[in-house]
Design an enzyme around this catalytic site. Structure first.
Site, PDB file in Angstrom:
ATOM      1  N   SER A 154      93.154  60.312   0.608  1.00 39.70           N
ATOM      2  CA  SER A 154      91.832  59.965   1.454  1.00 39.70           C
ATOM      3  C   SER A 154      91.585  61.048   2.547  1.00 39.70           C
ATOM      4  O   SER A 154      90.279  61.499   2.714  1.00 39.70           O
ATOM      5  CB  SER A 154      92.234  58.678   2.209  1.00 39.70           C
ATOM      6  OG  SER A 154      92.273  57.829   1.414  1.00 39.70           O
ATOM      7  N   GLU A 159      91.744  64.306   2.426  1.00 37.72           N
ATOM      8  CA  GLU A 159      90.828  65.375   2.001  1.00 37.72           C
ATOM      9  C   GLU A 159      89.676  64.992   1.430  1.00 37.72           C
ATOM     10  O   GLU A 159      88.695  65.714   1.425  1.00 37.72           O
ATOM     11  CB  GLU A 159      91.942  66.000   0.603  1.00 37.72           C
ATOM     12  CG  GLU A 159      92.863  66.793   1.114  1.00 37.72           C
ATOM     13  CD  GLU A 159      94.063  67.130   0.140  1.00 37.72           C
ATOM     14  OE1 GLU A 159      94.951  67.791   0.275  1.00 37.72           O
ATOM     15  OE2 GLU A 159      93.830  66.712  -1.350  1.00 37.72           O
ATOM     16  N   PHE A 166      83.992  48.733   2.815  1.00 40.38           N
ATOM     17  CA  PHE A 166      83.263  49.645   2.031  1.00 40.38           C
ATOM     18  C   PHE A 166      84.030  50.594   1.035  1.00 40.38           C
ATOM     19  O   PHE A 166      84.828  51.498   1.732  1.00 40.38           O
ATOM     20  CB  PHE A 166      82.147  50.153   2.686  1.00 40.38           C
ATOM     21  CG  PHE A 166      81.376  50.971   2.198  1.00 40.38           C
ATOM     22  CD1 PHE A 166      80.175  50.592   1.285  1.00 40.38           C
ATOM     23  CD2 PHE A 166      81.181  52.599   2.499  1.00 40.38           C
ATOM     24  CE1 PHE A 166      79.470  51.539   0.664  1.00 40.38           C
ATOM     25  CE2 PHE A 166      80.413  53.241   1.792  1.00 40.38           C
ATOM     26  CZ  PHE A 166      79.555  52.944   0.804  1.00 40.38           C
ATOM     27  N   VAL A 167      84.135  50.554  -0.151  1.00 37.74           N
ATOM     28  CA  VAL A 167      84.804  51.716  -0.951  1.00 37.74           C
ATOM     29  C   VAL A 167      83.861  52.460  -1.438  1.00 37.74           C
ATOM     30  O   VAL A 167      82.790  51.936  -2.404  1.00 37.74           O
ATOM     31  CB  VAL A 167      85.908  51.085  -1.840  1.00 37.74           C
ATOM     32  CG1 VAL A 167      86.591  52.278  -2.674  1.00 37.74           C
ATOM     33  CG2 VAL A 167      87.118  50.361  -0.960  1.00 37.74           C
ATOM     34  N   ILE A 168      83.762  53.945  -1.655  1.00 33.48           N
ATOM     35  CA  ILE A 168      82.741  54.742  -2.264  1.00 33.48           C
ATOM     36  C   ILE A 168      83.995  55.936  -2.784  1.00 33.48           C
ATOM     37  O   ILE A 168      84.693  56.302  -2.021  1.00 33.48           O
ATOM     38  CB  ILE A 168      81.845  55.168  -1.635  1.00 33.48           C
ATOM     39  CG1 ILE A 168      80.678  55.665  -2.523  1.00 33.48           C
ATOM     40  CG2 ILE A 168      82.074  55.850  -0.282  1.00 33.48           C
ATOM     41  CD1 ILE A 168      79.234  55.587  -1.958  1.00 33.48           C
ATOM     42  N   CYS A 169      83.516  56.574  -3.894  1.00 28.89           N
ATOM     43  CA  CYS A 169      84.284  57.905  -4.419  1.00 28.89           C
ATOM     44  C   CYS A 169      83.548  59.005  -3.417  1.00 28.89           C
ATOM     45  O   CYS A 169      82.472  59.430  -4.008  1.00 28.89           O
ATOM     46  CB  CYS A 169      84.083  57.940  -5.915  1.00 28.89           C
ATOM     47  SG  CYS A 169      84.825  59.551  -6.351  1.00 28.89           S
ATOM     48  N   ALA A 170      84.091  59.232  -2.378  1.00 24.22           N
ATOM     49  CA  ALA A 170      83.648  60.199  -1.628  1.00 24.22           C
ATOM     50  C   ALA A 170      83.355  61.567  -2.182  1.00 24.22           C
ATOM     51  O   ALA A 170      82.408  62.338  -1.782  1.00 24.22           O
ATOM     52  CB  ALA A 170      84.539  60.335  -0.172  1.00 24.22           C
ATOM     53  N   HIS A 196      92.422  49.842   1.103  1.00 26.87           N
ATOM     54  CA  HIS A 196      91.677  51.234   1.398  1.00 26.87           C
ATOM     55  C   HIS A 196      91.118  51.160   2.967  1.00 26.87           C
ATOM     56  O   HIS A 196      90.786  50.432   3.429  1.00 26.87           O
ATOM     57  CB  HIS A 196      90.546  51.444   0.328  1.00 26.87           C
ATOM     58  CG  HIS A 196      90.447  51.573  -0.827  1.00 26.87           C
ATOM     59  ND1 HIS A 196      91.286  50.757  -1.811  1.00 26.87           N
ATOM     60  CD2 HIS A 196      90.238  52.802  -1.675  1.00 26.87           C
ATOM     61  CE1 HIS A 196      91.433  51.328  -2.999  1.00 26.87           C
ATOM     62  NE2 HIS A 196      90.794  52.533  -2.845  1.00 26.87           N
ATOM     63  N   GLN A 241      87.759  62.381   2.406  1.00 25.97           N
ATOM     64  CA  GLN A 241      86.709  62.051   3.539  1.00 25.97           C
ATOM     65  C   GLN A 241      86.267  63.569   4.054  1.00 25.97           C
ATOM     66  O   GLN A 241      85.164  63.591   4.541  1.00 25.97           O
ATOM     67  CB  GLN A 241      87.553  61.312   4.445  1.00 25.97           C
ATOM     68  CG  GLN A 241      87.728  59.919   3.747  1.00 25.97           C
ATOM     69  CD  GLN A 241      87.768  58.734   5.103  1.00 25.97           C
ATOM     70  OE1 GLN A 241      87.249  59.120   6.178  1.00 25.97           O
ATOM     71  NE2 GLN A 241      88.521  57.690   4.638  1.00 25.97           N
TER      72      GLN A 241
END
Lengths: 174, 174
Positions: A84, A86, A119-123, A67, A88
């Site tokens: 990604s 889109e 750091f991975v998060i569902c934006a 990621h 972000q």
């Protein structure tokens, strides 16, 4: 696309359409093709999650390391995957003020230094303020907890990409 | 690059350099970064092979499905990865005569139809005649045997890419 249409796709079509539901991990999509037919979309999602859960811890870390940083170099250079980019942009991460951008860059580095993955998060399930707050908070977690949390977020991202493709875009990609 | 330099690469540098030693499977490279330091290049190669061997059969099929057809559409369209393009070109697969090209296309389709994954062979360890002969012969195998054989070839390709990067190109990519 209905589930019957999905079930008769060749592996090449299937990977072409769904290959990036887990970021830069087409192997996962390509693997679960072996499990078709799927009774519904939830069954496909479950097969993906099952594949991820069966990986050793290093493999889960490997997924996280595929990621990009949020609001990081790939965003600035235009080298994000379409998905990604889109995600972000929707969260406003492509339009940070200078002070915010510096803070995110510093926290991303701190996070990666501490955990050895990004750091991975569902934006799409968070707004900018929530993402920045969680980035700061999650830097304080333990490594194993944070790895598990990152994988939970990967699954949320996967679900939204998967449903998005099946419900709207996929016919155009066929 | 010596092994000490390799061992201090960040995961981002490591994946950037070695991410395609298994075709389109950066997750594998990204996963084995967790296993550093490596005492030598063989230890890195062994860690990759171990990761592959521990995957479920669907995961091994997933790796094979991330590979392009030999002398196939990606070669014609120019959409091969750099590594695959060079390997296929060295074996003369970018300059097939019309009758050969038709035969390869037909056998590739037959192979994929029979097994549900593409024919994978280490092109750099074979010449054109040997590749065409094996494509024809391997179409006759059993599925499980052919899956195992494909994975053996993946490991040979991986080894040559890995040694090639460390012994020659990697400093330029850093």
């Amino acid at each position: 696309m209905d589930i019957n249409a999905l079930n008769v796709l060749s592996y090449e079509e299937f990977v072409n359409i769904f290959g990036n539901v887990v970021e830069k991990c087409p192997i996962i999509t390509a693997a679960v093709w072996s499990k078709r037919p799927f009774v519904n979309l939830s069954a496909l999602e479950a097969a993906i999650n099952e594949f991820i859960d069966a990986l050793p811890e290093s493999g889960k870390e490997g997924i996280l390391r595929c990621h990009p940083d949020l609001a990081g170099r790939d965003l600035q250079r235009g080298t994000l995957t379409q998905e990604s980019r889109e995600e972000q942009a929707r969260a406003g991460l492509d339009a940070l003020e200078s002070a915010e951008a510096s803070r995110v860059a510093r926290l991303n580095e701190e996070y990666k230094e501490r955990f050895g993955f990004p750091f991975v998060i569902c934006a799409r399930m968070n707004d900018k303020a929530s993402i920045l707050r969680q980035l700061s908070e999650r830097c304080q977690n333990e490594r194993a907890a944070e790895r598990a949390r990152g994988i939970e977020e990967v699954k949320k991202i996967c679900r939204l990409r998967l449903y998005g493709l099946v419900l709207t875009d996929a016919p155009n990609k066929l």
